[in-house]
Design an enzyme around this catalytic site. Structure first.
Site, short mmCIF file in Angstrom:
data_model
loop_
_atom_site.label_atom_id
_atom_site.label_comp_id
_atom_site.label_asym_id
_atom_site.label_seq_id
_atom_site.Cartn_x
_atom_site.Cartn_y
_atom_site.Cartn_z
CE LYS A 1 -3.31 1.09 5.54
NZ LYS A 1 -3.04 0.75 3.93
CB SER B 1 -0.81 0.02 1.14
OG SER B 1 -0.18 -0.06 2.32
#
Length: 811
Positions: A734, A691
């Site tokens: 996140k 990611s």
């Protein structure tokens, strides 16, 4: 050598000396013995090497290691050493021949071994008995020896002959004394006696005593053996009577333990227990065996224990299910904050149970990091369903018998954990929490996971058989809930039977609400405090979450709240304070310096520095990524404990930067002329995952082109060689990390748009979201243009929902 008397004026002589332990050597006797002490070894070696005799004298106490003159007997024997052999154990075995009886005059402790000044004495003095008396003693001794030999097994025939044909007293004494197993003190007395007649008389006395003792021992042995034989005889007769009565169809009389009334009560319990037909027949047979059992029968105790255990099982006892879904939802909301998916799944289960009347086929596995409330959810489910709650800990279970139990024929056998839990629950439809199912392992005793397959398989657990119970028991009414920290260690067939519901780590806002609504009131009550005595402000709770704990759950948070309560108790009692307020400004006075600092987010736009987003087991974090461009030969340096996947993402980012070089005024040959250093701070923390692809690409293009990156933008997403942004996981955590760090814009893959449903409403209201489909969307939103910042092309349409926060109070 120690001082000694004048030897020249006497006929005495000095010899090497060996103090012996419970060993007597007679004159004319040849025997082996082992020597272990260094002084004794050196003495016998000296005697053999010099051809002299060695004086063998017994110790009075065999435990004395370094004997003195007072520790030794007066009379010993001078012997010649014929052979010395070293044994494998380190000792020396000596072969000696007794030569002369001697009396110890003085003992000297030499440099290497003992030496003794001795005076020779006759082996046999002048006889005091006449021939007739001596003959009578010899005849009686031979007769007593025959009695002794009859009681002593395996007596050599040669010794019989030697003693029976002994021509004189000396021969008879030596044949008898040298070969019989006499006590040490008896042998020493015999050696000290001077005349043959006295020696034979004493030997006759010793043999007569030994014969009496051996005869008494034999009588006791026969008595014990007779008692054992009688007990076995009685048992065999009882068994024969029992067999004959069964053949005749007669009932055996009851023993004194199991009378008619007791057996009738047991049979009544069997009839009232609601057992299956198989179970009733089995227990009836077992109880019928008790009728013929003797009072001391161990088998009877085993049968009684088995019957009692089977009757304790809840065969037909059940609790009524709660059918009010609204009440169940209220209970779940009271016990736990958040956990929306888990609560929905539980309520769906309750709806199915009401429609079908059974929880069959519903096996839930609560999966998540430690401290997020998996075990406590099981208690809440039991309270919401109105069922009994029982917990079975599976951590460290290695033996299949822990699940299935042991055969009742084994000593100290017992049922397995599943049946034991059913007995504890007292109903046949409890909520059974199988805690830490991922911690089971296997060894040579079997695989407990294989036994759990039968427990959790709806097609098999309707007739689960425990090795101890030996009867089919229906577990289909049980609502099984399992917990696990990791799915990797669970056997695939076992995992396939469970519906996995993930309990992710709590976000910052969830921890705040849990602390305000649950933890603080709980700890205040536990520490005897009122809300008016201790107030923990909102900013102090956030400080606890951000600066003193870093975890997925709330266990450490609760411990720190408890620490604040303890300190408040002390201040109230010692200083007389009536109200204590904990704020962010004074929290260090209570808990010391802050243990965790804020994520390092730059406060200004910089080239080559991008805010990435990462997910860890304790939640989301900001992961700044730095790129430095230097003159060189195209070398790429990657630091910061990057894993293999992140290194591959870095290579993709370099290739993608080359393809976009012309658009951003980058020298197309930079990969040959420039060295690139990509670094992720906090190098001690391992990092991996795909990611960070968009973050690396943005940082590379910014560093190579000199275009700055917005400091209030964070991003996450996997990148392909063609510049497509692929979806990622952990979006909920996140985005919470970005919100905590003050980020105003978050760039996420377009395919993750649906995951925003799981993002906290507070976060969605506070930030803009850019849904990137290609790397160009990312660069347009993140890079600062010469004219100023570009607005995000695809801002997220905010969901206008009220933010669910804890009610403010004086807590």
């Amino acid at each position: 050598m120690a001082a000694m008397t004048d030897i020249k004026e006497t006929k005495n002589k000095i010899y090497p000396c060996v103090p012996t332990r419970e060993l007597v050597v007679f004159p004319n006797m040849v025997m082996h013995f082992d020597v272990g002490r260094n002084t004794s070894v050196k003495a016998v070696k000296t005697a053999m090497n010099t051809g002299t005799l060695v004086f063998l004298v017994p110790q009075k106490d065999a435990n004395v290691e370094r004997p003195t003159r007072q520790d030794l007997c007066t009379v010993g024997t001078l012997a010649r050493v014929k052979q010395i052999i070293k044994t494998p154990g380190g000792a020396y075995r000596c072969l000696v021949e007794g030569k002369q009886k001697a009396k110890l005059v003085e003992l000297y402790s030499g440099e290497h071994y003992y030496e003794a000044l001795v005076r020779n004495v006759p082996n046999y003095s002048k006889e005091k008995l006449d021939d007739a008396e001596l003959g009578a003693v010899m005849r009686e001794l031979k007769k007593t020896f025959v009695e002794y030999a009859e009681l002593m097994p395996r007596m050599p025939q040669e010794l019989y002959t030697q003693i029976d044909t002994a021509p004189d007293g000396i021969s008879l004494f030596e044949a008898t004394a040298f070969n019989l197993m006499l006590q040490f003190r008896d042998k020493q007395i015999l050696n000290e006696i001077s005349t043959v007649g006295e020696k034979l008389t004493m030997l006759l006395t010793i043999l007569t005593r030994e014969v009496k003792i051996m005869a008494l021992e034999q009588k006791i042995h026969e008595r014990v053996q007779e008692a054992m034989d009688e007990s076995q005889r009685e048992y065999y007769i009882r068994e024969q009577i029992k067999a004959l009565q069964e053949e005749l169809g007669e009932k055996a009389p009851l023993t004194e333990i199991y009378d008619k009334q007791e057996l009738a009560e047991l049979l009544g319990k069997v009839a009232e227990a609601g057992l299956s037909g198989e179970a009733q027949e089995k227990l009836s047979k077992e109880l019928s065996k008790l009728k013929g059992m003797p009072a001391s029968s161990q088998e009877g105790q085993v049968i009684r224990n088995y019957v009692d255990t089977v009757l304790e099982l809840p065969w037909s006892r059940r609790s009524e299910d709660n059918k009010d879904l609204k009440l169940a939802e209220k209970i779940l909301e009271e016990d736990h904050y958040g956990m929306k998916r888990v609560k929905e799944r539980i309520l769906e289960n309750l709806a199915v149970m009401q429609m079908t009347g059974t929880p069959k086929g519903q096996i839930i596995c609560l999966y998540g990091p430690p401290g997020v409330g998996k075990t406590s959810v099981g208690k809440s489910i039991a309270r919401a369903t109105g069922r009994k709650y029982v917990r079975v800990s599976l951590g460290g279970v290695k033996d299949e018998s822990d699940i299935r139990g042991h055969r009742k024929t084994y000593v100290a056998s017992m049922p397995g954990r599943i049946m034991t839990a059913m007995i504890q629950a007292g109903t046949n439809n409890p909520v059974m929490l199988l805690d830490e199912i991922d911690k089971m392992s296997n060894d040579f005793r079997g695989d407990p996971a294989s036994a759990m397959l039968e427990v959790l398989d709806p097609e098999q657990n309707v007739a689960f058989r425990d090795h101890f119970i030996e009867l089919a028991y229906d577990l289909s009414e049980v609502l099984f809930i399992t917990t696990a920290n990791s799915l990797d260690t669970i056997a695939p067939p076992l995992l396939d039977r469970m519906e996995v519901i993930e309990l992710p780590s709590y976000t910052r806002e969830e921890k705040f609400n849990i602390a305000k609504l649950h933890l603080i009131p709980k700890q205040l009550e536990k520490h005897g405090l009122k809300a008016s005595q201790l107030k923990i402000t909102d900013d102090a709770v956030y400080a606890l979450i951000d600066s003193y704990t870093r975890e997925a759950g709330v266990r450490k948070l609760e411990r720190h709240i408890a620490a604040l309560c303890r300190k408040a108790d002390r201040q109230i009692l010692e200083d007389g304070k009536k109200r204590i307020t904990v704020k962010n400004s004074n929290i260090t006075d209570f808990l010391g310096h802050k243990k965790y600092l804020d994520d390092g987010v730059s406060k200004k736009d910089e080239a080559g520095l991008v805010n990435g987003l990462a997910w860890t087991s304790v939640g989301g974090v900001i992961m700044p990524l730095e790129v430095l461009v230097m003159d060189g030969k195209g070398k790429i340096e990657l630091t910061g404990s990057l894993g293999e996947v992140m290194k591959e993402s870095a290579k993709i980012a370099v290739s993608l930067a080359r393809s976009l070089a012309a658009k951003y005024g980058i020298d197309p040959s930079f990969y040959e002329k420039k060295d690139l250093h990509i670094h992720a701070p906090e190098g001690a923390v391992p990092k991996d995952g795909p990611s960070a692809g968009v973050t690396m690409t943005t940082a590379l293009i910014s560093a190579l082109s000199g275009i700055k990156v917005r400091h209030d933008v964070a991003m996450t997403g996997e990148i392909t060689l063609r510049g497509k942004v692929l979806p990622i996981g952990g979006l909920r955590e996140k985005t919470m990390a970005a919100y905590k760090a003050g980020i105003t814009t978050v760039i996420i893959p377009k395919e993750n748009k649906g995951d925003l449903d799981d993002v906290d409403d507070t976060v969605k209201l506070a930030m803009n979201f850019v849904f990137a489909e290609t790397i160009q969307d990312v660069l347009d939103a993140a890079l600062v243009t010469p004219k100023g910042r570009r607005k995000s092309d695809m801002p997220f349409e905010l969901v206008k929902k009220p933010v669910k926060r804890a009610r403010k109070s004086d807590i």
